[in-house]
Design a protein around this motif. Structure first.
Motif, short mmCIF file in Angstrom:
data_model
loop_
_atom_site.label_atom_id
_atom_site.label_comp_id
_atom_site.label_asym_id
_atom_site.label_seq_id
_atom_site.Cartn_x
_atom_site.Cartn_y
_atom_site.Cartn_z
N PRO A 106 0.82 -1.23 0.00
CA PRO A 106 0.00 0.00 0.00
C PRO A 106 0.85 1.27 0.00
CG PRO A 106 -0.75 -1.51 1.69
CD PRO A 106 0.49 -2.10 1.14
N ILE A 107 2.00 1.23 0.70
CA ILE A 107 2.85 2.43 0.74
C ILE A 107 3.43 2.70 -0.65
CG2 ILE A 107 4.86 3.49 1.82
CD1 ILE A 107 4.35 1.71 4.25
N TYR A 109 2.25 1.73 -3.46
CA TYR A 109 1.14 2.07 -4.35
C TYR A 109 0.78 3.55 -4.17
CZ TYR A 109 -3.21 1.14 -6.86
OH TYR A 109 -4.23 1.12 -7.77
N GLY A 110 0.72 3.99 -2.91
CA GLY A 110 0.45 5.40 -2.63
C GLY A 110 1.51 6.30 -3.24
N MET A 111 2.79 5.88 -3.11
CA MET A 111 3.89 6.68 -3.69
C MET A 111 3.73 6.82 -5.20
SD MET A 111 7.20 5.19 -1.73
CE MET A 111 8.40 5.88 -2.85
N ALA A 112 3.42 5.69 -5.87
CA ALA A 112 3.34 5.70 -7.33
C ALA A 112 2.18 6.57 -7.81
CB ALA A 112 3.18 4.27 -7.84
N ARG A 113 1.20 6.83 -6.94
CA ARG A 113 0.05 7.63 -7.36
C ARG A 113 0.20 9.11 -7.02
NH1 ARG A 113 -5.64 5.31 -7.63
NH2 ARG A 113 -5.28 3.89 -9.35
N LEU A 114 1.28 9.45 -6.33
CA LEU A 114 1.51 10.86 -6.03
C LEU A 114 1.81 11.62 -7.31
CD1 LEU A 114 3.89 10.69 -2.92
CD2 LEU A 114 1.59 11.66 -2.96
N VAL A 126 11.74 7.53 1.93
CA VAL A 126 11.79 6.10 2.20
C VAL A 126 13.23 5.61 2.28
CG1 VAL A 126 11.23 3.81 1.27
CG2 VAL A 126 9.53 5.61 1.24
N LEU A 183 11.67 -2.67 5.59
CA LEU A 183 10.59 -2.06 4.82
C LEU A 183 11.08 -1.32 3.55
CD1 LEU A 183 7.57 -1.94 4.83
CD2 LEU A 183 7.64 0.11 6.21
N PRO A 184 12.15 -0.50 3.64
CA PRO A 184 12.59 0.16 2.41
C PRO A 184 12.97 -0.82 1.30
CG PRO A 184 13.63 1.17 4.32
CD PRO A 184 12.93 -0.05 4.80
#
Lengths: 304, 270
Positions: A106-107, A109-114, A126, A183-184
């Motif tokens: 989800p993180i 995915y959120g980044m790619a949609r910014l 990140v 995580l990164p």
């Protein structure tokens, strides 16, 4: 001859120095691990025998070869401690990698949609924790998870618990530590594939009437599989051999293989058994390692 | 046509939570390093007491100095070797032993550190090398040059090769074309590679534990042996200083890459 091929010739010479270095300090050492894994423990310096001395002549060398045995490997498969350690390492790595994928996706995915300009900022944000020391990040969690640490204080203040919860020396603390540290490594490859994806594909699917979850499951997720693969391998392989996180955050009653190896080596001074444990660990990781190498090569060497 | 909103509420929430998860623990650690109280969990007002304690701790300072020297030397050698490796892999086309070469370079990126550390130690023992500064430096170079190679190689891969070819068509020999065209363009990646190698070396506990000798502990080794005994505010102070050092390194790296990339862009159309 094209200038590209003329350029390639001196470029090949650039390989010599790093090649020699890697053979000497990466490949050759494995030969020593293999050899010592077949030796016996001895109270000596270095603590194993036989010791090869090339100056001792051919007969001495033959005798040394004859003294090698697979005793240590027999010990590894027959003693429950080691078998459990391997099984535990694999289960921990599998569970942690699953958690990482569920949290990281989800993180990413959120980044790619910014918006494009924000994506660069998010990526730096990140990456930065990855640059700060591993040990420091684990220590930061010890601060938070200890008996009267921040987490317990907050839980008590919110009346979610009536007395402090024991966090340290538990598996949950270890999983928190692993997820936090890796995580990164999960987010970045996921983000890389998600950011490259054409938004038109998702739009087309939703224009054709697919509900959002179907758009995700039938379009987005399958297209992001290369990133999923890279992220999973990048986390799974090192977690199997992880030492610092389980040592500092998990309890001491069930050890991962990295801890067993460390214990045999530093505490028991049993170098041959530690070497044999390393060889087995390497064999266990061989398939994921080869998969990872292929992925890395494809990404770096063929058109990206 | 209906415009699909790209950023859903779910996206924003997961981003915010994710970043908070990544940064809060470090922030808390830094704040508590300024805590006057000996109890790590009780706030006793702002104070620099633990920094003072650290600067009077000789063993800790010595370990920090050792780590710094190892990080600088191993990062420098690793950058040199890693850049050469990247050039060979991305410009050398096919050569004998190429598969083995790339295999050796990519494996240490994910190889569990206990294996790398143990194998190097056994080599050093077999060679009868005195363990200390140089053995740790060699070990760290071996690990970090692979990271440098990947960073530089990905930059070389995205570079327009017609620039080098144009230089050669205009009469440069390959070495000259590399030095005056390619090298300035990949400079940001090389700087970033050095910084990454530096921080990885500064960070490493496992490989250093295997390859160092008695009396030459690195900072992570000292921190680790203290942390095993429990939380100590002095450790918070040391960690904060390390984080500050790394932050400075990152800022310099990003400034350097900005500077050289803007130069690179202005040079590109020529």
């Amino acid at each position: 001859m094209s200038s590209r091929r003329i350029f390639a010739r001196p470029a090949r010479f650039a390989a010599i120095a790093p090649y020699v270095w890697m053979v000497l300090f990466f490949l050759v050492p494995f030969a020593f691990v293999l050899k010592i894994s077949l030796s016996q423990t001895a109270i000596a310096q270095p603590p194993y025998e036989p010791v090869f001395a090339l100056t001792a002549g051919w007969d001495a060398l033959k005798a040394a070869f004859a003294a090698l045995s697979i005793e240590n490997f027999k010990l590894l498969v027959s003693d429950d401690i080691y078998v459990f350690a391997y099984v535990r390492s694999l289960t921990v790595a599998l569970t942690a990698t699953t958690l990482l994928l569920l949290i990281g996706y989800p993180i990413a995915y959120g980044m790619a949609r910014l918006p494009k300009s924000w994506q660069a900022v998010a990526m730096v944000l990140v990456i930065v924790p990855f640059w700060t020391s591993f040990l420091i990040r684990i220590y930061a969690w010890i601060n938070i998870l200890q008996h009267d640490g921040l987490l317990n204080q907050i839980l008590l203040a919110l009346h979610l618990v009536s007395q402090p919860v024991v966090w340290l020396s538990t598996d949950s603390a270890m999983y928190i530590g692993i997820v936090y540290s890796y995580l990164p490594f999960m987010i970045l490859p996921l983000y890389a594939t998600l950011a490259k994806m054409e938004p038109v594909l998702e739009e087309a699917a939703s224009d054709l009437g697919a509900p959002p979850w179907q758009v995700f499951w039938l379009v987005t997720f399958p297209l992001s599989l290369p990133g999923v693969g890279a992220g999973v391998l990048l986390c799974f392989i090192p977690i199997v051999g992880e030492f610092v996180i389980p040592d500092l955050l998990a309890g001491s009653n069930s050890l991962m293989i990295g801890q067993t190896l460390w214990l045999e080596f530093f505490t028991n001074k049993d170098w041959p058994v530690a070497s044999a444990a390393a060889i087995v660990l390497l064999v266990v990781l061989l398939v994921p390692l080869l998969l990872y190498e292929r992925l890395q090569k494809r990404q770096l060497e063929q058109g990206r | 046509m209906r415009k699909v909103s790209r950023l859903s509420r779910f996206n924003v929430a997961s981003l915010a939570l994710g970043l908070a998860f990544l940064y809060l623990p470090i922030l808390i650690l830094v704040i508590y390093s300024f805590n006057a109280s000996r109890l790590v969990t009780v706030w006793g007002g702002w104070s620099l007491r633990w920094y003072h304690e650290f600067f009077n701790d000789r063993a800790m300072i010595e370990a920090a100095w050792m780590s710094f020297r190892v990080a600088v030397s191993s990062a420098t050698i690793a950058t040199l070797l890693g850049t050469l490796a990247a050039v060979a892999l991305s410009r050398g086309e096919r050569f004998r032993g190429r598969t083995l070469f790339s295999g050796m370079l990519y494996a240490p990126l994910v190889m569990p550190e206990v294996i790398t550390g143990l194998s190097l130690l056994l080599l050093f023992v077999a060679l009868n090398a005195e363990r200390g500064f140089w053995t740790v430096t060699i070990a760290h170079t071996t690990l970090t040059m692979c990271f440098v190679a990947v960073v530089v190689q990905s930059r070389l891969g995205s570079l327009d090769r017609s620039l080098e070819e144009a230089a050669m068509d205009l009469g440069c020999d390959p070495v000259r074309a590399f030095l005056s065209v390619t090298l300035p363009l990949i400079a940001p990646a090389i700087v970033a590679g050095w910084m990454l190698a530096f921080t990885l070396s500064l960070d490493d506990l496992v490989i250093a534990s295997f390859t160092t000798g008695p009396g030459s502990a690195t900072l992570p080794i000292r921190i680790y042996s203290e942390v095993r005994l429990g939380v100590k505010p002095e450790i918070n102070a040391i960690c904060t200083l390390v984080i500050a050092l790394i932050a400075v390194v990152i800022v310099i790296a990003s400034l350097a890459s900005k500077l050289s990339s803007s130069q690179g862009e202005s040079a590109a159309p020529l």
